[in-house]
Scaffold this active site. Structure first.
Site: not given
Lengths: 430, 430
Positions: A14, A107, A136, A192, A207
């Site tokens: 993606t 990450k 993001g 997911e 992160k």
């Protein structure tokens, strides 16, 4: 800098396809910004023939992503394969060692190997940019590395996982249970098929470890992040939070404490009138507190093809314009080495919920255990339900040391009158 | 880059002294970030002997700030004098022409001469950095210029003047009138003795003109910013806003419309549940909407010695690290030249309040005027007060063209039954 910057992209999921689209759709804009073209020279992905909705015909194809590092027609490698080890790590190392700049959204890789990779990048005088790895599309890496660079940072925290935030937001809005909302999030593509990385807090912890290094100029130390996820947050606790003037958020926080650098990811109750309480759904937010700038807040979409591509391309533009920063703001040679603070030494207020049998003396038992651990209660909520059901007892404590609190909760959990597992949620007055 | 970066500072007011303090207090941190020292070489201000609470003894003193541009021991000039013309402009021009980098916090200068100064900077291969000119400590200039650079921006807006926001926030919280709250703000140091620049919206308009150029890659065009201030916002309208689910904010907004680039600064009613509605007191916030990143929000302190010094020093660090960007993100040679959109062509919803005599037929008169201008009413609020007092009639319109709206309001203002000036506040659904 009048020649094109020749880019090799590894990974065409993606995000990779999002980057290809942005680079092709915005060629003119990017040429204006950089003074030279951003040119996709080569790509690599698992399957050459998969239809990805973009025409890859003009780009050199490598079956082996590592070949991008050796391709003399590639100036910069974009690593979008993912994973903390394996081919992603090998590719980044090899590209940096070959004197190529690297842009990555990975990450996990940076949380585990950030310091070592930064050292290779600095040693080879190339960039290692990773804006897309944290929050993001929000340019928080650049903000900490450059925009707020004049400030000693005391604390950085935020909502770094959109999946968890979507689930908690939906639970609050609908009163539904965790499992139910997770299943819906999976259907909608917000979670997911294997959601563990997100809902167990690991993604947010990756992160956070990166933000910590950026904020404090120290090695990335994922091993010392205290991590709890959102699986155990119940509809009942969300209801109580609301009643008490709080919202439950999965917060990631790094701070300078008297014991050292504290890094933690866990569900928190935050005051309903703080900005972070109103960051809902798949949005992310990061708050940085600097000695001169005070509190700054950054909010935006933390995932998705568009926001992530925006961040990757910002990193590309920096390289194309000849702008370079040390990957973590200061050179690894000048890193500070602060101690990690043990979670046991954490100080804070706590929300506790116990399900108890509704009989005389139970409250005295609970209160006794808390007194023995020197935990002091700020407020208590108890409502009787129907006769024979267990009754929830909710307490808010004053500031308490984590280790005392944990011992007390364990002891209370062992009492005969207490049913099931006690619930503990930390309260954060931001 | 191992030698020190030698800095000359012109202007030692609150901000100038704040910069001197940060640079001296954080020498070690800054050396770590830049890999070389940031050294104050020379300073200039109006009075040499004034006690500013910092020791200036180690710095070369110039009575004439222009001498900083000629000082061979100065690599970079920090302009903190202020003012759109005069010595500030002369100094910046001369320093750039002499091949020195310039950092400034001067929004008036950039709003009026930004394009010309950027041209000089680019022609001399030096930086012209001005993070502190817009939204104080919030790194929004860097965000638009670099962090979001891959996005065509459709709209940028925000709360850019802390004085106005403090006044509006206090009016809402206390129900007090504008003049009263302004006087208090002046006593507290949140408003200047001569507050016109702030409360008439000029300061916000300067900042908006700069953001517009950064967002759209076009010349700074302060002349086409539609500007209204907050003097006419009344306690009564704030009360009505609350009742209708809005907050009144002084919003600065630049957007791509079908008529060209629209730039406007005026009081707005915004939905009470948008993030910007909760930016209170002296805080600033900027929202940028990009084609890929979506909506991003940046919030922090917009003024004050600390936040402003933080922004100035971030600019210095970029220069010290050898990072340069075109002042407005793209070279002036590649600027787009979009048309300015006339405010008369603006489309939006409006809040209107008329004070009318409470007698039969008045509403029919108002409604007739609105019908003639094809303004359609979404909702109407009328409550009778005591017998002989004028009655407020409040209306919310559907989307309407500004010129029709203005004509209708003028016509209504001229009716015998309407007392005083009608109130018009634009509604912004963000």
């Amino acid at each position: 800098l009048s020649d094109s910057l020749n880019i090799g992209i590894a990974g065409l999921g993606t995000v990779g396809v999002g980057v290809v689209k942005l680079l092709t759709e915005q060629q003119a804009l990017l040429r204006d910004k950089c003074g030279r073209p951003l040119n996709i020279a080569a790509v690599s992905a698992r399957s050459r023939n998969k239809d990805r909705g973009v025409d890859l015909g003009a780009y050199r194809w490598h079956d082996d992503p590592l070949a991008l590092a050796d391709d003399p027609g590639v100036d910069l490698v974009v690593e979008l394969i993912g994973g903390e080890d394996g081919v992603a790590k090998a590719l980044v190392e090899r590209a940096l060692a070959a004197g190529k700049d690297v842009v990555t959204a990975n990450k996990a890789l940076l949380a585990h190997h950030g310091t070592a990779l930064a050292e290779i990048a600095e040693g080879n005088d190339v960039s290692l940019n990773y804006e897309a790895a944290v929050a993001g599309g929000i340019p928080i890496v650049k903000a900490l590395r450059e925009g707020l660079a004049g400030n000693p940072i005391s604390r950085v925290y935020g909502i770094l996982n959109g999946t968890c935030n979507y689930i908690l937001t939906t639970m609050r809005e609908t009163g539904r249970d965790f499992g139910d909302v997770l299943a819906e999030a999976q259907r909608l593509g917000y979670a997911e098929a294997d959601p563990a990385f997100d809902i167990d807090g690991v993604d947010a912890a990756h992160k956070l470890a990166i933000l910590t290094s950026l904020a404090f100029g120290c090695p990335v130390d994922f091993g010392h992040v205290h991590v709890e996820g959102v699986r155990d947050v119940s509809a009942l606790d969300i209801e109580y939070a609301e009643e008490l003037g709080y919202r439950i958020k999965l917060l990631a926080m790094a701070s300078h404490t008297e014991h050292g650098i504290e890094q933690r990811v866990h569900p928190c109750m935050v005051d309903a009138d703080t900005p972070i309480a109103h960051v809902d759904g798949v949005f992310n937010a990061v708050v940085a507190e600097g000695a001169y700038v005070g509190q700054t807040v950054f909010e935006g979409q933390g995932a998705g093809a568009g926001p992530t591509a925006s961040a990757v391309v910002a990193d590309l533009i920096d390289v194309a314009c000849g702008r370079r920063a040390a990957p973590f703001g200061v050179s690894v040679t000048r890193f500070k080495r602060p101690d990690p603070a043990a979670m046991a030494a954490h100080q804070g207020a706590y929300y506790l919920r116990f399900m108890v049998q509704d009989r005389p003396g139970v409250l005295a038992e609970l209160a006794g255990v808390l007194r023995d651990e020197e935990v002091s209660i700020e407020s208590l909520l108890q409502r009787s339900r129907s006769a024979d059901d267990p009754v929830p007892v909710v307490m808010i404590t004053h500031e308490t040391r984590e280790d005392c609190m944990i011992r007390a909760v364990r002891a209370i959990g062992g009492l005969d009158a207490v049913l099931g597992q006690p619930t503990l949620i930390r309260i954060e007055h931001l």
